[in-house]
Design an enzyme around this catalytic site. Sequence first.
Site, PDB file in Angstrom:
ATOM      1  N   HIS A  81       0.878   0.242   3.936  1.00 58.82           N
ATOM      2  CA  HIS A  81      -0.530   0.027   4.271  1.00 58.82           C
ATOM      3  C   HIS A  81      -0.839  -1.439   4.536  1.00 58.82           C
ATOM      4  O   HIS A  81      -1.821  -1.748   5.222  1.00 58.82           O
ATOM      5  CB  HIS A  81      -1.457   0.623   3.192  1.00 58.82           C
ATOM      6  CG  HIS A  81      -1.580  -0.141   1.925  1.00 58.82           C
ATOM      7  ND1 HIS A  81      -0.889   0.190   0.771  1.00 58.82           N
ATOM      8  CD2 HIS A  81      -2.330  -1.220   1.589  1.00 58.82           C
ATOM      9  CE1 HIS A  81      -1.220  -0.635  -0.200  1.00 58.82           C
ATOM     10  NE2 HIS A  81      -2.095  -1.506   0.270  1.00 58.82           N
ATOM     11  N   ASP A 219       5.260   4.012   0.092  1.00 60.46           N
ATOM     12  CA  ASP A 219       4.356   3.026   0.703  1.00 60.46           C
ATOM     13  C   ASP A 219       5.070   1.681   0.870  1.00 60.46           C
ATOM     14  O   ASP A 219       4.846   0.734   0.118  1.00 60.46           O
ATOM     15  CB  ASP A 219       3.111   2.877  -0.177  1.00 60.46           C
ATOM     16  CG  ASP A 219       1.978   2.142   0.533  1.00 60.46           C
ATOM     17  OD1 ASP A 219       2.225   1.546   1.595  1.00 60.46           O
ATOM     18  OD2 ASP A 219       0.847   2.151   0.012  1.00 60.46           O
ATOM     19  N   SER A 646      -1.279  -5.561  -3.505  1.00 53.72           N
ATOM     20  CA  SER A 646      -0.552  -4.597  -2.678  1.00 53.72           C
ATOM     21  C   SER A 646       0.671  -5.282  -2.076  1.00 53.72           C
ATOM     22  O   SER A 646       0.567  -6.345  -1.465  1.00 53.72           O
ATOM     23  CB  SER A 646      -1.452  -4.074  -1.558  1.00 53.72           C
ATOM     24  OG  SER A 646      -2.453  -3.247  -2.064  1.00 53.72           O
TER      25      SER A 646
END
Length: 728
Positions: A81, A219, A646
């Site tokens: 992402h 991810d 992230s």
Amino acid sequence: MRKLLVLGFLFSLHLRAHEGMWLPTLLKGIEGDLHTAGLRITAEDIYSINHGSIKDAIVHFGGGCTAEVISTQGLILTNHHCGFSAIQEQSSLENDYLKHGFWAKDKAAELRNPGLTATFIIRMEDVTDRILPNIPAEASDNEARRREAVGKLGEAIAKEAVAGTHYQAVVRPFNYGNSYFLIITETFRDVRLVGTPPSSIGKFGGDTDNWMWPRHTGDFSIFRIYAGADNKPADPSDANVPFVPRHSLPVNIGGVKEGDFAMIFGFPGNTQRYLSSYAVDYVLNTADPLRIKMRRASLDVIDDAMRSSDKTRIQYADKQAGISNAWKKWIGEVRGLKELRTLDKKREQEGIFTDKAQKMDRTDLQAVLPTLKDLYAQYVPLATARDLFVEMVYYGPEVLRFADGFRELAEAGDEAKSKAKAEERLSVLPGFFKDYDVEVDKRVFKALLPIYRASVPVAMQPAVLKEIDTRFKGNSDAWVDALYARSVLVDEAKLTAALKLKPKKLAKVMANDPAYKASRSFFSSFLEQVRPQHAVLSDRIETAMRTYVKGMMEMDPGRTFWPDANSTLRLSYGKVEGSVPRDGAVYEAFSTLDGVVEKYIPGDAEFDAPQRLLELHAAKDYGEYGVNGTMPVCFTSSLHTTGGNSGSPVLNARGELIGLNFDRTWESTMSDIQFDPDKCRNICVDLRYVLFIVDKFAGAKHLVDEMQLVRNPVEASIPGIIQLPIHR
């Protein structure tokens, strides 16, 4: 006093090990706690300015995420992402990398990404003593003057620090301006896409699983940093070569188990641990509920459109992800704050603060909370108008922000400048309309407008909206239909023709365009009626908060006061562990590929899975990455994280890579305001799953061969610091 303020947040015998986001320059102050928790290397191995250390493998990726160097050839790992925008930009109907993934067979096949950057921290230095004593007395109670004075002082310090180098530098405030650090960085501008799994792996679970546990999402994505022949940053060029890092992280595939020490190193974006009760009340009862409502309305439109067409799915994939992520986070945040009774606890803490201030006869501290209460009473209507302006203009119908780019053309001026601006606007049209659907945009506008009008004080609303009542008998949908029907800004062919008109004619067309007029009205109302007063009150709140936080530190020197996250490099530590977030719910720490197959729904937008992955699972063909016939996918740990973390590396006690952070559990979303060590868990992709996907699924073993693999786990039974080299 400064020593108290800067170091006061370092020491607390009662601190839970996994609470806090620690500045790396201050790790030596908690080194004993780190070793007690299980760390097997030194603070100097984590952060050093004298030799290569772990911090030299940590990258601020694209300015909003974290990545880490995993090879001596500049290979970096981050989240799917985090790389999503670059992947989406590279995708088309012919080359649908979002759907099918992408794997460069060699370096020549790696894809450039204009504007994508990778930034390393060279060093951080406490410069509080060079800032605070030199702020003029007359600026102490005027936030704008103080900011200007600090800016000049910081600029001089930064300029001096990087003189004669290619580095950049900035001085950043901490603890509401009670302390300051100089941060020197090195930014690389040639970052290329190397590999990414299909979205059916990288986004497996979609919005349904977002912020949830158990999770089964791969991810991750892989990029490479390129540099000039001198190994320094250079503009993208065929002549550039893979960057040689000062340190690359060894990748441990020996596995992790419940209770293992873990730490995370990255760039957390923003926490608000010290908010007053008045601020929490606004977040809990006004801001979050309204923003949730606005985004839900947008998502209903966009999700439906994406399901109807592959073209629309590609066009809106990145936009939908950006809207959805915060929407679901805010829902969890409201729930978590209520469950933890955060508002009540803040009020209790403020009562204790007031009692202490009275006993110490500190009139300045006795006045600060009543001041904040009064300021928030004035602030809430303005903050609401500001929040919904952002939701409407920056996350709502694209035409409003797109139209703002034509302002110079609507204001007839210098003919040569107008022609140049028209050419510049012409150049951006293909990129904009490639990812734009006028019908989707129109439906988003219709969905959001009634919420906006019902929630923002009438005096702060754009004047153009009065037309809905005066010309359209209160029918906002009819007003929106007329706007889109008459605007050239939503039609590429009409807009292209308009931009080729002579400057005066073009200015007339733009000035009378209904979408442009609406955009101008939204911006003008905000800039003239909301932002000035909002800024004044925000400054006054900032001044009061600086006094409040300073007072807390002075009156409670035994308490740990780590500074709020502000996108600067931080370390958090804890352990690999599950949780019991609420009655009847027990979360184990690990998920496996079995869970992917259990969730698998053929053809579903969120839970489809590639046939190749299903075949590998059926054959239990996991290579050396599997464990006892299973394939680890994700795990949770008690690390304090937030947005910006992230892509951050999750490391074991030896500083070896074991996981890739990508989310928090839904029960943890309130942790930006209140961290609960019993509930809060971050979610990580197990590095064994990353390697399995790269090697067995994608057949890109050449990338795994670049990495330094470590196959033995850390022996938890051996205490103390072990004599292992830091791999450089």
